[in-house]
Design an enzyme around this catalytic site. Structure first.
Site, mmCIF file in Angstrom:
data_model
loop_
_atom_site.group_PDB
_atom_site.id
_atom_site.type_symbol
_atom_site.label_atom_id
_atom_site.label_comp_id
_atom_site.label_asym_id
_atom_site.label_seq_id
_atom_site.Cartn_x
_atom_site.Cartn_y
_atom_site.Cartn_z
ATOM 1 C CD GLU A 133 1.513 -6.825 -1.037
ATOM 2 O OE1 GLU A 133 0.457 -6.161 -0.946
ATOM 3 O OE2 GLU A 133 2.387 -6.818 -0.153
ATOM 4 C CD GLU A 240 7.954 -6.596 1.506
ATOM 5 O OE1 GLU A 240 7.120 -6.495 2.439
ATOM 6 O OE2 GLU A 240 7.702 -6.295 0.321
#
EC number: 3.2.1.8
Length: 330
Positions: A133, A240
């Site tokens: 991220e 995810e």
């Protein structure tokens, strides 16, 4: 029930690995589901910096290593994650007086952590989310503002990949992010990974987190992202995956159970998404769910604290949901 239904990992054995995020509680409570349905495990939190090295030089491998021991010794492990702006202890960035350290000190701390962790799990962890991220969500900024970037500079990303590759040349190395299908962020992720590849930095894949909802992103957006990333010549992992019953800006808390319409829409959505994954099985090598059953999901606490959500293929009693049957019957 668990042994009498199709095994996800067997159904997709010729397509991609099937994985799940786990923690010490779910490794026990959901053991039968995990053994039967997945062949790849990701530590939900216990391989992150704050868990593995809470104090400088004091590593706590005991909890994280559970996922690589019996009865899961045949399961591969996705390492998650080496460098992230969250869940990193403050000592990493500070000296003994609480002031920010300089670039060289932070690079050495990064290298020490990555080398120690990656070498510890060498041969068991087959891939790592090296950077998590780092791309800005929106606006003109390319990269997220973080302490790593503030102290080291933009090249903290390439340095992390170099350190990880040095520690385990056989491990596959990934950049991992969310909102990866929305065009603005997709292009930033593409640009980042392309810049690393152009420099010869050892990055082998992109992790598409796939925290999606019943309607967003659209199938066209998912397809466009897969094709855009694949054009770089990298591997793709779905890292995810979950399908929230609520859109991100829907903050209602009035449901004790999903409506029939929600359950049917989720089943349809999972079927469409897995059909798409199979279409691109030449580049998608892993599909990991962020959990395995609805009795444990991070979405019970985000974005609305304490609101029950039902984003996975198995319900709170570990029974297969309509979405499960739609997926295995593709």
């Amino acid at each position: 029930m668990c042994s009498s239904i199709p095994s996800l990992r067997e159904v997709f054995a010729n397509d991609f690995r099937i994985g799940a995020a786990v923690n010490p509680v779910t490794l026990e409570a959901q053991q039968s589901l995990l053994i039967r349905h997945v062949n790849s495990l990701t530590a939900e939190n216990h391989m992150k910096f704050e868990h593995l090295q809470p104090e400088e030089g004091r590593f706590t491998f005991d909890i994280a290593i559970k996922s690589s021991t019996s009865p899961f010794s045949s399961h591969g492990v996705r390492g998650h994650t080496l460098v992230w702006h969250n869940q990193t202890p403050s000592w990493v960035f500070q000296d003994s007086q609480g002031h920010f350290v300089g670039r060289d000190v932070l690079l050495e701390r990064m290298k020490s952590h990555i080398s120690t962790v990656v070498q510890r799990y060498k041969g068991k962890v087959y891939c790592w989310d090296v950077i998590n991220e780092a791309v800005a969500d929106e606006g003109s900024e390319w990269l997220r503002s973080s302490t790593w970037r503030q102290i080291i500079g933009d090249d903290f990303i390439q340095q992390a990949f170099l350190y990880a590759h040095e520690a385990d040349p056989e491990a596959l190395l990934f950049y991992n992010d969310y909102n990866e299908c929305f065009p603005e962020k997709r292009e930033k992720i593409y640009t980042l990974v392309k810049s690393l590849r152009d420099k010869g930095i050892p990055i082998h894949g992109i992790g598409m987190q796939a925290h999606w909802s019943l309607n967003r992103p659209t199938l066209d957006e998912i397809r466009a992202a897969i094709e855009r990333y694949a054009s770089l010549g990298v591997i793709l992992h779905i890292t995810e995956l979950d399908i929230s019953m609520f859109e991100f800006d829907d903050h209602r808390k009035d449901l004790a159970a999903p409506t029939n319409e929600m359950v049917e829409r989720q089943a349809e959505r999972y079927e469409q998404i897995f059909s798409l994954f199979k279409e691109y099985r030449d580049v998608i090598q892993n599909v990991t769910f962020w959990g395995i059953a609805d009795d444990h999901t991070w979405l019970d606490h985000f974005p609305v604290q304490g609101r029950k959500n039902w984003p996975l293929l198995f319900d709170e009693q570990h029974n297969p949901k309509p979405a499960f049957w739609r997926v295995v019957n593709i």
